[in-house]
Design an enzyme around this catalytic site. Structure first.
Site, PDB file in Angstrom:
ATOM      1  N   HIS A 197      -4.437 -17.166  -9.218  1.00  0.00           N
ATOM      2  CA  HIS A 197      -4.587 -16.743  -7.724  1.00  0.00           C
ATOM      3  C   HIS A 197      -5.849 -17.626  -7.319  1.00  0.00           C
ATOM      4  CE1 HIS A 197      -2.252 -12.778  -7.738  1.00  0.00           C
ATOM      5  NE2 HIS A 197      -1.550 -13.789  -7.614  1.00  0.00           N
ATOM      6  N   GLU A 240      -2.356  -9.300 -14.094  1.00  0.00           N
ATOM      7  CA  GLU A 240      -3.527 -10.122 -13.321  1.00  0.00           C
ATOM      8  C   GLU A 240      -4.814  -9.793 -13.882  1.00  0.00           C
ATOM      9  OE1 GLU A 240      -3.099  -9.829  -9.101  1.00  0.00           O
ATOM     10  OE2 GLU A 240      -5.060 -10.788  -8.785  1.00  0.00           O
ATOM     11  N   TYR A 251      -0.106  -2.519  -4.874  1.00  0.00           N
ATOM     12  CA  TYR A 251      -1.093  -2.170  -5.243  1.00  0.00           C
ATOM     13  C   TYR A 251      -1.155  -0.796  -5.716  1.00  0.00           C
ATOM     14  CZ  TYR A 251      -3.020  -6.362  -2.889  1.00  0.00           C
ATOM     15  OH  TYR A 251      -3.116  -7.517  -2.375  1.00  0.00           O
ATOM     16  N   ASP A 284      -6.984 -14.738 -11.872  1.00  0.00           N
ATOM     17  CA  ASP A 284      -7.385 -14.599 -10.176  1.00  0.00           C
ATOM     18  C   ASP A 284      -8.921 -15.313 -10.309  1.00  0.00           C
ATOM     19  OD1 ASP A 284      -8.793 -13.712  -7.918  1.00  0.00           O
ATOM     20  OD2 ASP A 284      -6.767 -12.537  -7.519  1.00  0.00           O
ATOM     21  N   HIS A 301       4.395 -10.264  -6.136  1.00  0.00           N
ATOM     22  CA  HIS A 301       3.291  -9.242  -6.326  1.00  0.00           C
ATOM     23  C   HIS A 301       3.720  -7.941  -6.194  1.00  0.00           C
ATOM     24  CE1 HIS A 301      -0.609  -7.561  -6.607  1.00  0.00           C
ATOM     25  NE2 HIS A 301      -1.274  -8.982  -6.585  1.00  0.00           N
ATOM     26  N   HIS A 341     -12.058 -10.828  -1.564  1.00  0.00           N
ATOM     27  CA  HIS A 341     -11.764 -12.405  -1.435  1.00  0.00           C
ATOM     28  C   HIS A 341     -12.505 -12.983  -0.137  1.00  0.00           C
ATOM     29  CE1 HIS A 341      -7.862 -11.465  -3.598  1.00  0.00           C
ATOM     30  NE2 HIS A 341      -8.840 -10.986  -4.095  1.00  0.00           N
ATOM     31  N   GLU A 356      -5.118 -16.294  -1.935  1.00  0.00           N
ATOM     32  CA  GLU A 356      -4.965 -14.775  -1.198  1.00  0.00           C
ATOM     33  C   GLU A 356      -6.101 -14.582  -0.500  1.00  0.00           C
ATOM     34  OE1 GLU A 356      -5.014 -13.065  -5.374  1.00  0.00           O
ATOM     35  OE2 GLU A 356      -2.929 -12.157  -4.930  1.00  0.00           O
ATOM     36  N   HIS A 363     -11.544 -12.584  -9.150  1.00  0.00           N
ATOM     37  CA  HIS A 363     -11.900 -11.590  -9.911  1.00  0.00           C
ATOM     38  C   HIS A 363     -12.432 -11.974 -11.220  1.00  0.00           C
ATOM     39  CE1 HIS A 363      -7.790  -9.294  -8.323  1.00  0.00           C
ATOM     40  NE2 HIS A 363      -8.661  -9.767  -7.454  1.00  0.00           N
ATOM     41  N   HIS A 414      -1.183  -5.542 -10.828  1.00  0.00           N
ATOM     42  CA  HIS A 414      -2.449  -5.197 -11.364  1.00  0.00           C
ATOM     43  C   HIS A 414      -2.158  -4.330 -12.630  1.00  0.00           C
ATOM     44  CE1 HIS A 414      -4.456  -6.195  -7.229  1.00  0.00           C
ATOM     45  NE2 HIS A 414      -3.796  -6.966  -7.712  1.00  0.00           N
ATOM     46  N   ASP A 442     -14.321  -7.369  -6.066  1.00  0.00           N
ATOM     47  CA  ASP A 442     -13.262  -7.940  -5.721  1.00  0.00           C
ATOM     48  C   ASP A 442     -13.036  -7.947  -4.208  1.00  0.00           C
ATOM     49  OD1 ASP A 442     -10.406  -8.586  -5.221  1.00  0.00           O
ATOM     50  OD2 ASP A 442      -9.640  -6.492  -6.323  1.00  0.00           O
ATOM     51  N   ARG A 445       0.915  -1.196  -0.014  1.00  0.00           N
ATOM     52  CA  ARG A 445       0.160   0.005  -0.006  1.00  0.00           C
ATOM     53  C   ARG A 445       0.770   1.055   0.098  1.00  0.00           C
ATOM     54  NH1 ARG A 445      -4.778  -2.263  -0.364  1.00  0.00           N
ATOM     55  NH2 ARG A 445      -5.147  -4.160   0.815  1.00  0.00           N
TER      56      ARG A 445
HETATM   57 ZN    ZN Z   1      -8.285  -9.258  -5.547  1.00  0.00          ZN
HETATM   58 FE    FE Z   2      -5.049 -11.808  -7.086  1.00  0.00          FE
HETATM   59 FE    FE Z   3      -3.676  -9.318  -7.123  1.00  0.00          FE
END
Ligand code: ZN
Ligand code: FE
Ligand code: FE
Length: 273
Positions: free
Chosen positions: A210, A142, A70, A175, A67, A225, A255, A178, A107, A223, A37
């Protein structure tokens, strides 16, 4: 071969993370290349990376799936912020070269009103700059839920990025939460979705998955999870995925909202299917 793992912290080094993964029955894992983040990355440690590479080989692990942060939006509207994101991508890829043969997923970004075509153009530019010929890590786009102006909610948008970059050092990470949130019905028609992926992108570009259940209904573009078997995808969907012939040998990363013990249980559950 079935490669299952989860997100782990690499704060104590990559070699320690490999051992943590092994201790919970995983044979791959994901880690954030920097604060997910924010943008801060930890100091590089070549000896640790070399030790991790040895362990990965000795333990017979599948490819790791790093990864990106974000916050790294390669197609944001502000030119300075966009250039900063492109620098972060280039720095991530330079660092990842210490773990050759592994994967780096990110992403694609949100075009924040500039339109998908302009957004895809910026993403392609950043990737072309960051990926040098012979680069030892495969860079994965992704599949996204299509929340807001997110790019990657359609297979067509990922295809456009792959075509634009024109490199073989690129691929896709699918994913499950997603794609279902984006409107690809892997619950009732996994076969049809994989055929659509093959038709639009090409299954040979699919390099990782994912594994996440979803807290939201089909095509919700949300989105969020959920733990495996506890959301709108359900356990049978994951049974079909982990056993699908076209998906064998691909690293599959959890995830889900879990701590280490929860991940261990989900890996056991998936291995029992
Ligand atoms: Zn996600
Ligand atoms: Fe993911
Ligand atoms: Fe991701």
């Amino acid at each position: 071969m079935r490669y299952l793992g989860c997100h782990l912290s690499a704060a104590s080094g990559f070699a320690a993370a490999v051992d943590t993964a092994k201790s919970i029955g995983a044979n791959t894992f994901a880690f954030f290349t920097r604060n997910p983040r924010g943008s801060k990355a930890k100091a590089e440690d070549a000896a640790d990376a070399a030790l991790a590479m040895d362990k990965l080989g000795n333990y017979g692990f599948g490819p790791l799936v790093a990864h990106g942060a974000y916050t790294m939006n390669l197609c944001t509207a502000d030119a300075d912020a966009r250039a900063f994101a492109a620098d972060i991508l280039a720095d991530d890829l330079r660092r990842m070269a210490a773990l050759p043969g592994n994967l780096y997923n990110f992403h694609p970004g949100s075009h924040v009103g500039q339109g998908e075509e302009a957004g895809i153009g910026y993403i392609v530019d950043a990737l072309k700059k960051a990926i040098a010929p012979g680069y030892p890590v495969t860079v994965l786009l992704e599949t996204m839920a299509g929340k807001g102006s997110e790019i990657g909610g359609s297979f067509e948008s990922l295809r456009a990025i792959i075509d634009g970059v024109g490199s073989n050092d690129i691929g896709v990470c699918l994913d499950t939460c997603h794609v279902y949130d984006a409107g690809y019905d892997i619950v009732n028609d996994l076969e049809g979705v994989l055929q659509e992926f093959d038709r639009v992108i090409g299954l040979h570009w699919l390099k990782a998955l994912h594994l996440n259940d979803s807290k939201n209904p089909f095509a919700s573009h949300k989105d969020r999870h959920e733990c495996i078997g506890k959301g709108s995808l359900g356990l049978e969907t994951f049974r079909a995925i982990v056993n699908h012939p076209a998906l064998q040998g691909l690293p599959m990363i959890l995830e889900t909202p879990n701590e280490l013990a929860g991940y261990q249980k989900e890996i056991e559950l998936l291995n029992s299917l």
